[in-house]
Design an enzyme around this catalytic site. Structure first.
Site, short mmCIF file in Angstrom:
data_model
loop_
_atom_site.label_atom_id
_atom_site.label_comp_id
_atom_site.label_asym_id
_atom_site.label_seq_id
_atom_site.Cartn_x
_atom_site.Cartn_y
_atom_site.Cartn_z
N CYS A 174 33.59 51.52 34.94
CA CYS A 174 34.33 52.71 35.35
C CYS A 174 33.44 53.93 35.56
O CYS A 174 33.93 54.99 35.96
CB CYS A 174 35.41 53.02 34.31
SG CYS A 174 36.47 51.59 33.98
N HIS A 314 37.97 61.73 31.44
CA HIS A 314 38.12 60.30 31.75
C HIS A 314 39.57 59.91 31.52
O HIS A 314 40.17 59.23 32.34
CB HIS A 314 37.17 59.48 30.87
CG HIS A 314 37.09 58.04 31.24
ND1 HIS A 314 36.83 57.61 32.52
CD2 HIS A 314 37.25 56.91 30.49
CE1 HIS A 314 36.81 56.28 32.54
NE2 HIS A 314 37.08 55.83 31.33
N GLU A 325 37.47 61.14 23.33
CA GLU A 325 37.01 62.10 24.34
C GLU A 325 37.41 63.53 23.98
O GLU A 325 36.62 64.47 24.17
CB GLU A 325 37.57 61.73 25.71
CG GLU A 325 37.02 62.61 26.83
CD GLU A 325 37.47 62.19 28.22
OE1 GLU A 325 36.89 62.68 29.20
OE2 GLU A 325 38.41 61.37 28.33
N LYS A 346 44.32 60.67 36.15
CA LYS A 346 44.72 59.26 36.02
C LYS A 346 46.19 59.14 35.62
O LYS A 346 46.77 58.07 35.78
CB LYS A 346 43.83 58.54 35.00
CG LYS A 346 42.41 58.31 35.46
CD LYS A 346 41.63 57.49 34.44
CE LYS A 346 40.20 57.23 34.89
NZ LYS A 346 39.34 58.42 34.80
N HIS A 351 44.06 54.21 36.98
CA HIS A 351 42.61 54.13 36.79
C HIS A 351 41.99 53.32 37.93
O HIS A 351 42.19 52.11 38.03
CB HIS A 351 42.32 53.47 35.45
CG HIS A 351 40.90 53.59 35.00
ND1 HIS A 351 39.91 54.11 35.80
CD2 HIS A 351 40.29 53.25 33.83
CE1 HIS A 351 38.76 54.09 35.14
NE2 HIS A 351 38.97 53.58 33.95
N PHE A 410 33.25 50.27 30.37
CA PHE A 410 32.99 49.13 29.49
C PHE A 410 31.49 48.84 29.49
O PHE A 410 30.83 48.90 30.52
CB PHE A 410 33.73 47.88 29.98
CG PHE A 410 35.21 47.87 29.67
CD1 PHE A 410 35.79 48.85 28.88
CD2 PHE A 410 36.01 46.86 30.16
CE1 PHE A 410 37.15 48.83 28.59
CE2 PHE A 410 37.37 46.82 29.88
CZ PHE A 410 37.95 47.80 29.09
#
Length: 423
Positions: A174, A314, A325, A346, A351, A410
């Protein structure tokens, strides 16, 4: 030599064109209008028959997409959906920048393409695997490999526009397209290019991908409420909603842009990158990598935390990311954290995985241009640990001089970009 390197590093990099293909709109202005209005792109999956065997049956699909507006019929047949998205976004970015190829006076070797994708042509991969298993190896398409490899997107973009400079794909889940923008910025700053078309693309709403993320229990299973399933920072969030699309940005040195009278939308002020070195999917609960990336982006841009007005987080709507975050943003911005708007687009787009960073960098540039920031929708029951101003009450009028946008992937990949007002 040291002086020359310093001068190259000091080259300013600006954004002169952008293009978007998103679940809330195709084309930059259409998508931007939808984001400011707080419209959700969520819905029931239509790309395949998502039966009850799938734990997740919802996604944020791109609707009404017609690649034939940019591509000829042969190209449409031979390009995976992720490449089609990339070509359409790139076409808009180039047009809005006033380009159809290398700018006048810029050698084609100094015009590059760096485009990220987390997964590449997974739709083609699945289709050809089925053909192999049901019809045998001789029926596999000769276009299979060039259709699904992630680096084919920048390759085809370079062919279309005659870009013979730096050309590659960043693959970091991502964080892929945020890395692409950062590396493009560095390449221009180093003096190795004058113009780079950067961004990311993803088309992963397929049976295998949805089944795989469902098996990880990473996605929302709020199947009866697709429009409200993506709810970053809400205490009832239960996972992310998969999206698809592409974002493209024309980046160039300030000197090149000014020489041709190009429209300047914003400036890429800073680039920070790091690794959690913690877990293959879960973020470091201390947020050390996220904090380092944000601090690095600010330092790279010669900026202080108190200068930040907006953070495009994010903000995935997963239990761990949003809490971690939020704490990382507080640690980096200090007292300023209570004054900035921290939003997650998002909540509307879902996403976009490897394309998310490009879309969200463009959102920051548009927020700077218009003095408005989009809301975070579906936030009605705030998580007590997520205690920042997420603009849950609607779009805000905000004169943004400096924005941060975060992308975490990831594998523990972290990228933060500082996008600033030009001038």
């Amino acid at each position: 030599m040291a002086q020359m390197q310093h001068e190259m590093r000091d080259r300013r990099v600006v954004i002169t064109g952008v293009g978007l293909v998103t679940p809330v709109g195709i084309g930059t202005e259409s998508a931007w209008e939808a984001l400011l209005a707080g419209r959700s792109g969520g819905g029931v999956i239509t790309h395949f028959d998502a039966t009850e065997d799938f734990a997740t049956r919802i996604a944020c699909e791109v609707k009404g997409f017609d690649p034939s507006l940019v591509l000829d019929p042969k190209e449409v047949r031979r390009y995976d959906r992720f490449v089609q998205f990339a070509m359409v976004a790139a076409d808009e970015a180039m047009e809005s920048s006033g380009l159809s190829g290398p700018p006048e006076g810029v050698p084609s070797e100094r015009f590059g393409v760096i485009f990220g994708s987390g997964i590449g042509g997974i739709g083609t991969f699945e289709e050809q695997c089925k053909i192999l298993l049901t019809r045998g190896p001789k029926r596999v398409s000769p276009f299979f490999v060039p259709m699904f490899i992630p680096d084919i997107a920048p390759g085809l973009i370079s062919i279309r526009y005659g870009a013979r400079g730096a050309n590659y794909t960043t693959v970091s889940a991502c964080a892929s397209s945020a890395h692409a923008i950062g590396e493009a910025t560095r390449t221009i700053q180093r003096g190795d290019a004058d113009v780079i078309l950067a961004g990311g693309t993803e088309a992963t709403i397929t049976e295998l991908t949805v089944a795989g993320f469902s098996a990880m229990k990473a996605m929302s299973t709020r199947n009866d409420e697709p429009e409200t399933a993506s709810r970053p920072f809400d205490s009832t969030r239960d996972g992310f909603v998969m999206g698809e699309g592409a974002g493209a940005l024309v980046l160039e040195s300030l000197e090149t842009a000014e020489a041709r009278g190009a429209p300047i939308l914003a400036e890429v002020r800073g680039y920070g990158l790091s690794a959690d070195a913690y877990h293959i999917t879960a973020p470091d609960p201390e947020g050390s990598g996220a904090k380092h990336a944000m601090r690095m982006a600010l330092a790279d841009g010669g900026a202080q935390p108190e200068e930040v007005d907006y953070v495009n987080a994010h903000g995935t709507s997963t239990p761990h990311n949003d809490r971690t975050e939020t704490a990382a943003i507080r640690a980096v911005l200090g007292e300023r954290a209570d004054e900035v708007v921290v939003g997650s687009t998002k909540s509307m787009t879902g996403h976009l995985l490897g394309a998310a960073g490009a879309l969200e960098a463009i959102v920051c540039a548009l927020a700077i241009r218009d003095g408005r920031v989009p809301p975070t929708i579906n936030l009605s029951n705030p998580d007590p640990d997520c205690d920042l101003d997420y603009a849950s009450d609607g779009a805000r009028d905000l004169p943004v001089k400096l924005a941060l946008t975060n992308s975490f992937g990831f594998g523990g990949h972290n990228v933060s970009l500082a996008i600033g007002r030009p001038g």
